[in-house]
Scaffold this motif. Sequence first.
Motif, PDB file in Angstrom:
ATOM      1  N   SER A   4       0.829  -1.205   0.000  1.00 53.78           N
ATOM      2  CA  SER A   4       0.000   0.000   0.000  1.00 53.78           C
ATOM      3  C   SER A   4       0.869   1.262   0.000  1.00 53.78           C
ATOM      4  O   SER A   4       0.516   2.260  -0.639  1.00 53.78           O
ATOM      5  N   ILE A   5       2.001   1.246   0.673  1.00 52.39           N
ATOM      6  CA  ILE A   5       2.901   2.405   0.681  1.00 52.39           C
ATOM      7  C   ILE A   5       3.532   2.561  -0.705  1.00 52.39           C
ATOM      8  O   ILE A   5       3.660   3.670  -1.233  1.00 52.39           O
ATOM      9  N   LEU A   6       3.899   1.431  -1.316  1.00 47.42           N
ATOM     10  CA  LEU A   6       4.505   1.469  -2.648  1.00 47.42           C
ATOM     11  C   LEU A   6       3.515   1.982  -3.693  1.00 47.42           C
ATOM     12  O   LEU A   6       3.842   2.838  -4.517  1.00 47.42           O
ATOM     13  N   VAL A   7       2.270   1.495  -3.635  1.00 46.68           N
ATOM     14  CA  VAL A   7       1.248   1.928  -4.595  1.00 46.68           C
ATOM     15  C   VAL A   7       0.905   3.399  -4.388  1.00 46.68           C
ATOM     16  O   VAL A   7       0.780   4.166  -5.344  1.00 46.68           O
ATOM     17  N   LEU A  10       3.661   5.559  -5.821  1.00 48.47           N
ATOM     18  CA  LEU A  10       3.620   5.591  -7.281  1.00 48.47           C
ATOM     19  C   LEU A  10       2.546   6.567  -7.769  1.00 48.47           C
ATOM     20  O   LEU A  10       2.762   7.331  -8.717  1.00 48.47           O
ATOM     21  N   PHE A  11       1.367   6.546  -7.149  1.00 47.71           N
ATOM     22  CA  PHE A  11       0.308   7.482  -7.524  1.00 47.71           C
ATOM     23  C   PHE A  11       0.745   8.931  -7.273  1.00 47.71           C
ATOM     24  O   PHE A  11       0.420   9.832  -8.046  1.00 47.71           O
ATOM     25  N   LEU A  12       1.483   9.137  -6.196  1.00 51.63           N
ATOM     26  CA  LEU A  12       1.966  10.480  -5.876  1.00 51.63           C
ATOM     27  C   LEU A  12       2.941  10.960  -6.940  1.00 51.63           C
ATOM     28  O   LEU A  12       2.862  12.096  -7.417  1.00 51.63           O
ATOM     29  N   VAL A  13       3.863  10.083  -7.350  1.00 51.91           N
ATOM     30  CA  VAL A  13       4.852  10.459  -8.382  1.00 51.91           C
ATOM     31  C   VAL A  13       4.159  10.729  -9.713  1.00 51.91           C
ATOM     32  O   VAL A  13       4.442  11.720 -10.397  1.00 51.91           O
ATOM     33  N   ILE A  14       3.231   9.874 -10.109  1.00 49.61           N
ATOM     34  CA  ILE A  14       2.514  10.067 -11.372  1.00 49.61           C
ATOM     35  C   ILE A  14       1.690  11.351 -11.324  1.00 49.61           C
ATOM     36  O   ILE A  14       1.625  12.100 -12.293  1.00 49.61           O
TER      37      ILE A  14
END
Length: 79
Positions: A4-7, A10-14
């Motif tokens: 969940s932290i990784l996903v 990733l959404f934050l970077v995108i």
Amino acid sequence: MKHSILVSSLFLVIGLVACDRPAVVTVPATPGPAGATGATGATGGTGSKGSDGATGGQGATGSTGATGKPGDGGTTVIV
């Protein structure tokens, strides 16, 4: 929890990469006032006279005129 932290990261970077950045606008400098008018140039001199033309050739000889009509006969005077 690790996923969940990784996903979410990733959404934050995108999301940050997809943000619309304002374009840099360069405003051109306005030109200054026009300079003073330059001095008027000097008048040119008078040109030289051209040479005389060549003399024309002689004209052709005219044709011979027509023969005249014979005159009337004279009157005889008796004395």
